[in-house]
Design a protein around this motif. Sequence first.
Motif, PDB file in Angstrom:
ATOM      1  N   ILE A  49       0.843  -1.192   0.000  1.00  0.00           N
ATOM      2  CA  ILE A  49       0.000   0.000   0.000  1.00  0.00           C
ATOM      3  C   ILE A  49       0.877   1.239   0.000  1.00  0.00           C
ATOM      4  N   ASP A  50       0.660   2.109  -0.973  1.00  0.00           N
ATOM      5  CA  ASP A  50       1.318   3.414  -1.010  1.00  0.00           C
ATOM      6  C   ASP A  50       0.507   4.367  -0.139  1.00  0.00           C
ATOM      7  N   TRP A  51       1.146   5.015   0.811  1.00  0.00           N
ATOM      8  CA  TRP A  51       0.417   5.885   1.746  1.00  0.00           C
ATOM      9  C   TRP A  51      -0.264   7.058   1.048  1.00  0.00           C
ATOM     10  N   ASP A  52       0.160   7.378  -0.166  1.00  0.00           N
ATOM     11  CA  ASP A  52      -0.494   8.462  -0.908  1.00  0.00           C
ATOM     12  C   ASP A  52      -1.955   8.134  -1.229  1.00  0.00           C
ATOM     13  N   THR A  53      -2.314   6.846  -1.149  1.00  0.00           N
ATOM     14  CA  THR A  53      -3.690   6.452  -1.465  1.00  0.00           C
ATOM     15  C   THR A  53      -4.627   6.560  -0.260  1.00  0.00           C
ATOM     16  N   PHE A  54      -4.102   6.847   0.918  1.00  0.00           N
ATOM     17  CA  PHE A  54      -4.951   6.941   2.104  1.00  0.00           C
ATOM     18  C   PHE A  54      -5.846   8.171   2.040  1.00  0.00           C
ATOM     19  N   ASP A  55      -7.062   8.039   2.535  1.00  0.00           N
ATOM     20  CA  ASP A  55      -8.015   9.138   2.603  1.00  0.00           C
ATOM     21  C   ASP A  55      -7.628  10.050   3.774  1.00  0.00           C
ATOM     22  N   ARG A  56      -7.250  11.273   3.467  1.00  0.00           N
ATOM     23  CA  ARG A  56      -6.788  12.207   4.507  1.00  0.00           C
ATOM     24  C   ARG A  56      -7.897  13.155   4.968  1.00  0.00           C
ATOM     25  N   ARG A  57      -9.154  12.888   4.589  1.00  0.00           N
ATOM     26  CA  ARG A  57     -10.228  13.804   4.983  1.00  0.00           C
ATOM     27  C   ARG A  57     -10.554  13.724   6.469  1.00  0.00           C
ATOM     28  N   ASP A  58     -10.290  12.567   7.074  1.00  0.00           N
ATOM     29  CA  ASP A  58     -10.516  12.424   8.515  1.00  0.00           C
ATOM     30  C   ASP A  58      -9.488  13.263   9.272  1.00  0.00           C
ATOM     31  N   LYS A  59      -9.954  14.109  10.175  1.00  0.00           N
ATOM     32  CA  LYS A  59      -9.049  15.027  10.885  1.00  0.00           C
ATOM     33  C   LYS A  59      -8.036  14.284  11.739  1.00  0.00           C
ATOM     34  N   ASN A  60      -8.417  13.119  12.283  1.00  0.00           N
ATOM     35  CA  ASN A  60      -7.488  12.348  13.103  1.00  0.00           C
ATOM     36  C   ASN A  60      -6.362  11.750  12.270  1.00  0.00           C
ATOM     37  N   VAL A  61      -6.710  11.338  11.047  1.00  0.00           N
ATOM     38  CA  VAL A  61      -5.683  10.810  10.142  1.00  0.00           C
ATOM     39  C   VAL A  61      -4.740  11.928   9.711  1.00  0.00           C
TER      40      VAL A  61
ATOM     41  N   SER B  65      11.144  13.498  -3.477  1.00  0.00           N
ATOM     42  CA  SER B  65      10.277  14.443  -4.165  1.00  0.00           C
ATOM     43  C   SER B  65       9.197  13.690  -4.939  1.00  0.00           C
ATOM     44  N   ASP B  66       8.180  14.412  -5.405  1.00  0.00           N
ATOM     45  CA  ASP B  66       7.105  13.785  -6.173  1.00  0.00           C
ATOM     46  C   ASP B  66       7.666  13.045  -7.392  1.00  0.00           C
ATOM     47  N   ARG B  67       8.584  13.684  -8.111  1.00  0.00           N
ATOM     48  CA  ARG B  67       9.140  13.071  -9.316  1.00  0.00           C
ATOM     49  C   ARG B  67       9.949  11.830  -8.984  1.00  0.00           C
ATOM     50  N   ASP B  68      10.810  11.923  -7.979  1.00  0.00           N
ATOM     51  CA  ASP B  68      11.637  10.771  -7.606  1.00  0.00           C
ATOM     52  C   ASP B  68      10.789   9.640  -7.043  1.00  0.00           C
ATOM     53  N   TRP B  69       9.752   9.976  -6.299  1.00  0.00           N
ATOM     54  CA  TRP B  69       8.929   8.954  -5.649  1.00  0.00           C
ATOM     55  C   TRP B  69       8.242   8.063  -6.684  1.00  0.00           C
ATOM     56  N   ARG B  70       7.780   8.632  -7.780  1.00  0.00           N
ATOM     57  CA  ARG B  70       7.112   7.836  -8.809  1.00  0.00           C
ATOM     58  C   ARG B  70       8.036   6.742  -9.325  1.00  0.00           C
ATOM     59  N   HIS B  71       9.322   7.025  -9.334  1.00  0.00           N
ATOM     60  CA  HIS B  71      10.303   6.051  -9.805  1.00  0.00           C
ATOM     61  C   HIS B  71      10.741   5.116  -8.674  1.00  0.00           C
ATOM     62  N   LEU B  72      11.048   5.696  -7.522  1.00  0.00           N
ATOM     63  CA  LEU B  72      11.600   4.913  -6.418  1.00  0.00           C
ATOM     64  C   LEU B  72      10.614   3.907  -5.845  1.00  0.00           C
ATOM     65  N   ARG B  73       9.348   4.266  -5.794  1.00  0.00           N
ATOM     66  CA  ARG B  73       8.372   3.384  -5.154  1.00  0.00           C
ATOM     67  C   ARG B  73       8.332   2.010  -5.817  1.00  0.00           C
ATOM     68  N   LEU B  74       8.588   1.951  -7.133  1.00  0.00           N
ATOM     69  CA  LEU B  74       8.594   0.667  -7.826  1.00  0.00           C
ATOM     70  C   LEU B  74       9.739  -0.208  -7.339  1.00  0.00           C
ATOM     71  N   TYR B  75      10.901   0.382  -7.118  1.00  0.00           N
ATOM     72  CA  TYR B  75      12.056  -0.369  -6.616  1.00  0.00           C
ATOM     73  C   TYR B  75      11.853  -0.763  -5.156  1.00  0.00           C
ATOM     74  N   TYR B  76      11.304   0.157  -4.374  1.00  0.00           N
ATOM     75  CA  TYR B  76      11.045  -0.163  -2.975  1.00  0.00           C
ATOM     76  C   TYR B  76      10.060  -1.316  -2.855  1.00  0.00           C
ATOM     77  N   MET B  77       8.979  -1.260  -3.625  1.00  0.00           N
ATOM     78  CA  MET B  77       7.978  -2.332  -3.554  1.00  0.00           C
ATOM     79  C   MET B  77       8.575  -3.662  -3.990  1.00  0.00           C
ATOM     80  N   ARG B  78       9.381  -3.643  -5.028  1.00  0.00           N
ATOM     81  CA  ARG B  78       9.972  -4.889  -5.521  1.00  0.00           C
ATOM     82  C   ARG B  78      10.907  -5.506  -4.485  1.00  0.00           C
TER      83      ARG B  78
END
Length: 249
Positions: A96-108, A146-159
């Motif tokens: 799970i990439d944390w960017d997908t979490f719903d941040r609308r809840d104030k506690n989150v 950064s946003d740009r680096d994360w798009r690339h790095l997350r694939l290596y981290y997940m693998r």
Amino acid sequence: MRRRDRHDDDPELFELLANLEEIAEATRIPALLCRLLEIYGLKSVAYLGSGLSAQPGQGPYLAVTYSDDWVDHYKAQRFVDVDPAVQIGMRRMLPIDWDTFDRRDKNVRRLFGEAAEFGLGRRGISLPVHGQHGDRALVSITSDASDRDWRHLRLYYMRDFQMLALHMHQAILRLEGQRMETASLSPRERECLSWVAEGKTAWETAIILGLSEHTVRCYLESARHKLGAANNTHAVNKAGKANLLSQIP
């Protein structure tokens, strides 16, 4: 940070997996987590395991690189009750990439805002592990990429971390006294691995065994999966330790 264009036989990943397999005491876990930070350029690494021991009343197993201040604050604020990484991650099968979490809840929002203040990193991934006997684990990593680096790095981290999370969980199960089952390889899988151990390529092994190269690669892939190995070198190492390799005439 480790190189991003790694080949299949990655010495750093192999080193980490080998260290996990050889670890003999829980006191070495923190140093290994710090090594992960160094190699992958991460802000934090955390392991959370449950159901690791057959003893009744055994609490969760926690190994983290977080500061003691953040751990104490997290517990005092009962953030575990609202932390989507834990609440969702322990039920999921896939990373799970944390960017997908719903941040609308104030506690989150408060949780992640305060986590950033304590230096945990702006980005995160959680990788679940589900064992065969009801044991579960969650390995979470964070980064300030950064946003740009994360798009690339997350694939290596997940693998890499899908493999690392599994082996970390197995190592901690072993340290907790759980008996680890030995993989069972078919005769062909043993033969193919044994020729790889002799330095033969998949093509050369195919000629020796009278098989197609595609078939040999399938046997090797199946053996790697059964052994939980990252690559052929790792599979040969694990099979050798378990006395699973065939005797080559």
